[in-house]
Design a protein around this motif. Structure first.
Motif, PDB file in Angstrom:
ATOM      1  N   ALA A 184       0.871  -1.173   0.000  1.00  0.00           N
ATOM      2  CA  ALA A 184       0.000   0.000   0.000  1.00  0.00           C
ATOM      3  C   ALA A 184       0.907   1.221   0.000  1.00  0.00           C
ATOM      4  CB  ALA A 184      -0.921   0.007   1.214  1.00  0.00           C
ATOM      5  N   GLU A 185       0.564   2.258  -0.803  1.00  0.00           N
ATOM      6  CA  GLU A 185       1.482   3.361  -1.016  1.00  0.00           C
ATOM      7  C   GLU A 185       0.738   4.678  -1.192  1.00  0.00           C
ATOM      8  OE1 GLU A 185       5.153   2.881  -3.667  1.00  0.00           O
ATOM      9  OE2 GLU A 185       3.858   4.161  -4.913  1.00  0.00           O
ATOM     10  N   TYR A 186       1.384   5.763  -0.749  1.00  0.00           N
ATOM     11  CA  TYR A 186       0.913   7.130  -0.997  1.00  0.00           C
ATOM     12  C   TYR A 186       2.033   7.903  -1.680  1.00  0.00           C
ATOM     13  CZ  TYR A 186       0.238  12.099  -0.319  1.00  0.00           C
ATOM     14  OH  TYR A 186       0.155  13.451  -0.535  1.00  0.00           O
ATOM     15  N   ARG A 187       1.653   8.761  -2.684  1.00  0.00           N
ATOM     16  CA  ARG A 187       2.650   9.607  -3.329  1.00  0.00           C
ATOM     17  C   ARG A 187       2.062  10.976  -3.640  1.00  0.00           C
ATOM     18  NH1 ARG A 187       4.382   5.971  -7.610  1.00  0.00           N
ATOM     19  NH2 ARG A 187       4.192   7.743  -9.027  1.00  0.00           N
ATOM     20  N   TYR A 188       2.914  11.993  -3.517  1.00  0.00           N
ATOM     21  CA  TYR A 188       2.587  13.361  -3.937  1.00  0.00           C
ATOM     22  C   TYR A 188       3.464  13.691  -5.136  1.00  0.00           C
ATOM     23  CZ  TYR A 188       2.472  18.455  -3.987  1.00  0.00           C
ATOM     24  OH  TYR A 188       2.353  19.758  -4.375  1.00  0.00           O
ATOM     25  N   THR A 189       2.858  14.312  -6.168  1.00  0.00           N
ATOM     26  CA  THR A 189       3.586  14.616  -7.401  1.00  0.00           C
ATOM     27  C   THR A 189       3.378  16.069  -7.787  1.00  0.00           C
ATOM     28  OG1 THR A 189       3.237  12.334  -8.151  1.00  0.00           O
ATOM     29  CG2 THR A 189       3.938  13.931  -9.797  1.00  0.00           C
ATOM     30  N   ASP A 190       4.452  16.704  -8.215  1.00  0.00           N
ATOM     31  CA  ASP A 190       4.414  18.099  -8.652  1.00  0.00           C
ATOM     32  C   ASP A 190       5.033  18.168 -10.050  1.00  0.00           C
ATOM     33  OD1 ASP A 190       4.880  20.861  -9.118  1.00  0.00           O
ATOM     34  OD2 ASP A 190       5.074  21.243  -6.968  1.00  0.00           O
ATOM     35  N   TYR A 191       4.220  18.606 -11.033  1.00  0.00           N
ATOM     36  CA  TYR A 191       4.692  18.705 -12.409  1.00  0.00           C
ATOM     37  C   TYR A 191       5.181  20.114 -12.758  1.00  0.00           C
ATOM     38  CZ  TYR A 191       2.565  14.130 -12.973  1.00  0.00           C
ATOM     39  OH  TYR A 191       2.252  12.809 -12.839  1.00  0.00           O
ATOM     40  N   GLY A 192       5.280  20.970 -11.773  1.00  0.00           N
ATOM     41  CA  GLY A 192       5.885  22.277 -11.988  1.00  0.00           C
ATOM     42  C   GLY A 192       4.928  23.312 -12.547  1.00  0.00           C
ATOM     43  N   ARG A 193       5.483  24.476 -12.830  1.00  0.00           N
ATOM     44  CA  ARG A 193       4.714  25.617 -13.342  1.00  0.00           C
ATOM     45  C   ARG A 193       4.985  25.802 -14.832  1.00  0.00           C
ATOM     46  NH1 ARG A 193       2.897  28.687  -8.993  1.00  0.00           N
ATOM     47  NH2 ARG A 193       3.837  28.091  -6.986  1.00  0.00           N
ATOM     48  N   PHE A 194       3.935  26.145 -15.575  1.00  0.00           N
ATOM     49  CA  PHE A 194       4.075  26.420 -17.001  1.00  0.00           C
ATOM     50  C   PHE A 194       2.975  27.393 -17.410  1.00  0.00           C
ATOM     51  CE2 PHE A 194       1.798  22.533 -16.156  1.00  0.00           C
ATOM     52  CZ  PHE A 194       0.646  22.602 -16.941  1.00  0.00           C
ATOM     53  N   SER A 195       3.093  27.971 -18.574  1.00  0.00           N
ATOM     54  CA  SER A 195       2.144  29.015 -18.997  1.00  0.00           C
ATOM     55  C   SER A 195       1.717  28.819 -20.442  1.00  0.00           C
ATOM     56  CB  SER A 195       2.766  30.403 -18.824  1.00  0.00           C
ATOM     57  OG  SER A 195       3.935  30.509 -19.614  1.00  0.00           O
ATOM     58  N   ASP A 196       0.507  29.320 -20.752  1.00  0.00           N
ATOM     59  CA  ASP A 196      -0.065  29.324 -22.094  1.00  0.00           C
ATOM     60  C   ASP A 196      -0.674  30.691 -22.352  1.00  0.00           C
ATOM     61  OD1 ASP A 196       0.396  26.527 -22.573  1.00  0.00           O
ATOM     62  OD2 ASP A 196      -1.290  26.107 -21.226  1.00  0.00           O
ATOM     63  N   ALA A 197      -0.936  30.952 -23.620  1.00  0.00           N
ATOM     64  CA  ALA A 197      -1.697  32.140 -23.998  1.00  0.00           C
ATOM     65  C   ALA A 197      -2.994  31.671 -24.636  1.00  0.00           C
ATOM     66  CB  ALA A 197      -0.913  33.011 -24.966  1.00  0.00           C
ATOM     67  N   VAL A 198      -4.123  31.909 -23.964  1.00  0.00           N
ATOM     68  CA  VAL A 198      -5.425  31.433 -24.414  1.00  0.00           C
ATOM     69  C   VAL A 198      -6.324  32.629 -24.663  1.00  0.00           C
ATOM     70  CG1 VAL A 198      -7.419  29.995 -23.847  1.00  0.00           C
ATOM     71  CG2 VAL A 198      -5.133  29.312 -23.103  1.00  0.00           C
ATOM     72  N   PHE A 199      -6.773  32.762 -25.904  1.00  0.00           N
ATOM     73  CA  PHE A 199      -7.653  33.862 -26.288  1.00  0.00           C
ATOM     74  C   PHE A 199      -7.053  35.210 -25.857  1.00  0.00           C
ATOM     75  CE2 PHE A 199     -10.768  30.411 -24.899  1.00  0.00           C
ATOM     76  CZ  PHE A 199     -10.673  29.732 -26.107  1.00  0.00           C
ATOM     77  N   ALA A 200      -5.760  35.343 -26.071  1.00  0.00           N
ATOM     78  CA  ALA A 200      -5.009  36.575 -25.762  1.00  0.00           C
ATOM     79  C   ALA A 200      -4.824  36.799 -24.269  1.00  0.00           C
ATOM     80  CB  ALA A 200      -5.676  37.795 -26.383  1.00  0.00           C
ATOM     81  N   PHE A 201      -5.228  35.815 -23.433  1.00  0.00           N
ATOM     82  CA  PHE A 201      -5.016  35.916 -21.987  1.00  0.00           C
ATOM     83  C   PHE A 201      -3.863  34.993 -21.590  1.00  0.00           C
ATOM     84  CE2 PHE A 201      -9.505  37.032 -22.409  1.00  0.00           C
ATOM     85  CZ  PHE A 201      -9.556  38.200 -21.674  1.00  0.00           C
ATOM     86  N   PRO A 202      -2.927  35.452 -20.777  1.00  0.00           N
ATOM     87  CA  PRO A 202      -1.867  34.554 -20.287  1.00  0.00           C
ATOM     88  C   PRO A 202      -2.407  33.654 -19.175  1.00  0.00           C
ATOM     89  CG  PRO A 202      -1.580  36.743 -19.363  1.00  0.00           C
ATOM     90  CD  PRO A 202      -2.744  36.834 -20.309  1.00  0.00           C
ATOM     91  N   LEU A 203      -2.121  32.363 -19.278  1.00  0.00           N
ATOM     92  CA  LEU A 203      -2.535  31.385 -18.256  1.00  0.00           C
ATOM     93  C   LEU A 203      -1.292  30.775 -17.627  1.00  0.00           C
ATOM     94  CD1 LEU A 203      -5.503  29.424 -19.874  1.00  0.00           C
ATOM     95  CD2 LEU A 203      -5.585  31.321 -18.264  1.00  0.00           C
ATOM     96  N   ASN A 204      -1.181  30.893 -16.341  1.00  0.00           N
ATOM     97  CA  ASN A 204      -0.072  30.287 -15.593  1.00  0.00           C
ATOM     98  C   ASN A 204      -0.600  29.082 -14.822  1.00  0.00           C
ATOM     99  OD1 ASN A 204       1.841  32.326 -16.356  1.00  0.00           O
ATOM    100  ND2 ASN A 204       0.822  33.696 -14.894  1.00  0.00           N
ATOM    101  N   HIS A 205      -0.031  27.907 -15.085  1.00  0.00           N
ATOM    102  CA  HIS A 205      -0.489  26.657 -14.472  1.00  0.00           C
ATOM    103  C   HIS A 205       0.490  26.187 -13.398  1.00  0.00           C
ATOM    104  CE1 HIS A 205      -3.293  25.878 -17.910  1.00  0.00           C
ATOM    105  NE2 HIS A 205      -2.368  26.531 -18.584  1.00  0.00           N
ATOM    106  N   HIS A 206      -0.037  25.392 -12.480  1.00  0.00           N
ATOM    107  CA  HIS A 206       0.794  24.661 -11.521  1.00  0.00           C
ATOM    108  C   HIS A 206       0.062  23.367 -11.193  1.00  0.00           C
ATOM    109  CE1 HIS A 206       3.021  24.398  -7.415  1.00  0.00           C
ATOM    110  NE2 HIS A 206       3.497  23.546  -8.305  1.00  0.00           N
ATOM    111  N   SER A 207       0.490  22.259 -11.816  1.00  0.00           N
ATOM    112  CA  SER A 207      -0.222  20.987 -11.722  1.00  0.00           C
ATOM    113  C   SER A 207       0.392  20.107 -10.641  1.00  0.00           C
ATOM    114  CB  SER A 207      -0.174  20.265 -13.074  1.00  0.00           C
ATOM    115  OG  SER A 207      -0.864  19.050 -13.014  1.00  0.00           O
ATOM    116  N   THR A 208      -0.433  19.692  -9.664  1.00  0.00           N
ATOM    117  CA  THR A 208       0.003  18.781  -8.599  1.00  0.00           C
ATOM    118  C   THR A 208      -1.070  17.724  -8.384  1.00  0.00           C
ATOM    119  OG1 THR A 208      -0.987  20.129  -6.852  1.00  0.00           O
ATOM    120  CG2 THR A 208       1.301  20.604  -7.435  1.00  0.00           C
ATOM    121  N   ASP A 209      -0.678  16.576  -7.843  1.00  0.00           N
ATOM    122  CA  ASP A 209      -1.679  15.562  -7.513  1.00  0.00           C
ATOM    123  C   ASP A 209      -1.198  14.677  -6.376  1.00  0.00           C
ATOM    124  OD1 ASP A 209      -0.592  12.901  -8.403  1.00  0.00           O
ATOM    125  OD2 ASP A 209      -0.556  13.871 -10.351  1.00  0.00           O
ATOM    126  N   ASN A 210      -2.155  14.006  -5.739  1.00  0.00           N
ATOM    127  CA  ASN A 210      -1.932  13.014  -4.693  1.00  0.00           C
ATOM    128  C   ASN A 210      -2.524  11.696  -5.165  1.00  0.00           C
ATOM    129  OD1 ASN A 210      -1.324  14.931  -2.089  1.00  0.00           O
ATOM    130  ND2 ASN A 210      -2.875  15.830  -3.412  1.00  0.00           N
TER     131      ASN A 210
END
Length: 233
Positions: A184-210
């Motif tokens: 039985a196991e638990y893990r936390y994962t962080d895929y870091g920060r990245f950005s997109d430009a959507v419909f002329a708006f800048p989007l800054n992401h930070h994807s994490t999961d458990n």
């Protein structure tokens, strides 16, 4: 008189022969059967197995923020090496997931969705064993195929990227037999920060999961240390 002497001599000879025969080792008695000792258990060896579990996380962005979740399951392969009660190893896994999430922006009519159909990791493991019970920590590099899509009236945008991050966690594993084990196991994962430009708006992401997951492994004895050799008597 001669007859008595002869009978006495025969009796003495018979008694002496019986005593001598009793002192000789018996050739009819078979030696006790040799029973080899049972093989010693060790965590050392190459192993292969599978896992299934549940993961949940956050996908915050500038305009929208979703909380995806889903079932995760796949296969793993690894190698352990045990020194006294300490166990070190290396493990890799690949998973398919139903990890999805969607949200609406409070700033406008924009909806967003996030999916991670496939993820993987390569991790080190360090543990402490009490015979067949192993408590371990694990950590290393994580990979994910992240798909983001954004919809607004009259427009659609999507992004498909492979992210590299880090993952850390721990678990407990129990060897049911010398080859089969469950965990039985638990893990936390962080895929870091990245950005997109959507419909002329800048989007800054930070994807994490458990994630929490259960799994099983089969350990091969090919690279395990040999059993001790005992002399046969």
């Amino acid at each position: 008189m001669m007859r008595k002497i002869l009978l006495t001599s025969v009796a003495v000879l018979a008694t002496s022969a019986s005593a001598f025969a009793a002192d000789l080792p018996s050739r009819r008695q078979a030696p006790p059967p040799y029973l080899p000792p049972p093989p010693l258990f060790t965590w050392t060896g190459v192993y292969l197995g599978g896992q299934i579990g549940y993961e949940w996380g956050r996908e915050p962005a500038t305009l929208v923020s979703s909380q995806p979740s889903g079932v995760v399951g796949g296969a793993h392969i690894g190698y352990n090496y045990q020194v006294q009660q300490f166990v070190i190893g290396l493990e890799g896994d690949v998973n398919g997931t139903s990890y999805t999430g969607s949200a609406f922006s409070v700033l406008g009519p924009i909806s967003a969705s996030t999916k991670i159909p496939v993820d993987a990791s390569i991790r080190g493991r360090v543990g402490y064993a009490w015979d067949r019970t192993l408590i371990y920590g694990t950590g290393g590099v994580a990979f994910a195929d992240i798909k983001d899509s954004f919809v607004t009236p009259g427009a659609f945008a999507s992004f498909d990227r492979t992210r590299v991050g880090w993952t850390v966690g721990g678990g407990i594993e129990y060897a049911v037999t010398n080859n089969w084990s469950v965990r039985a196991e638990y893990r936390y994962t962080d895929y870091g920060r990245f950005s997109d430009a959507v419909f002329a708006f800048p989007l800054n992401h930070h994807s994490t999961d458990n994630r929490v997951q259960a799994g099983f492994s089969y350990k091969f004895d090919t690279f395990a240390p040999p059993a001790p050799v005992l002399a046969k008597y």
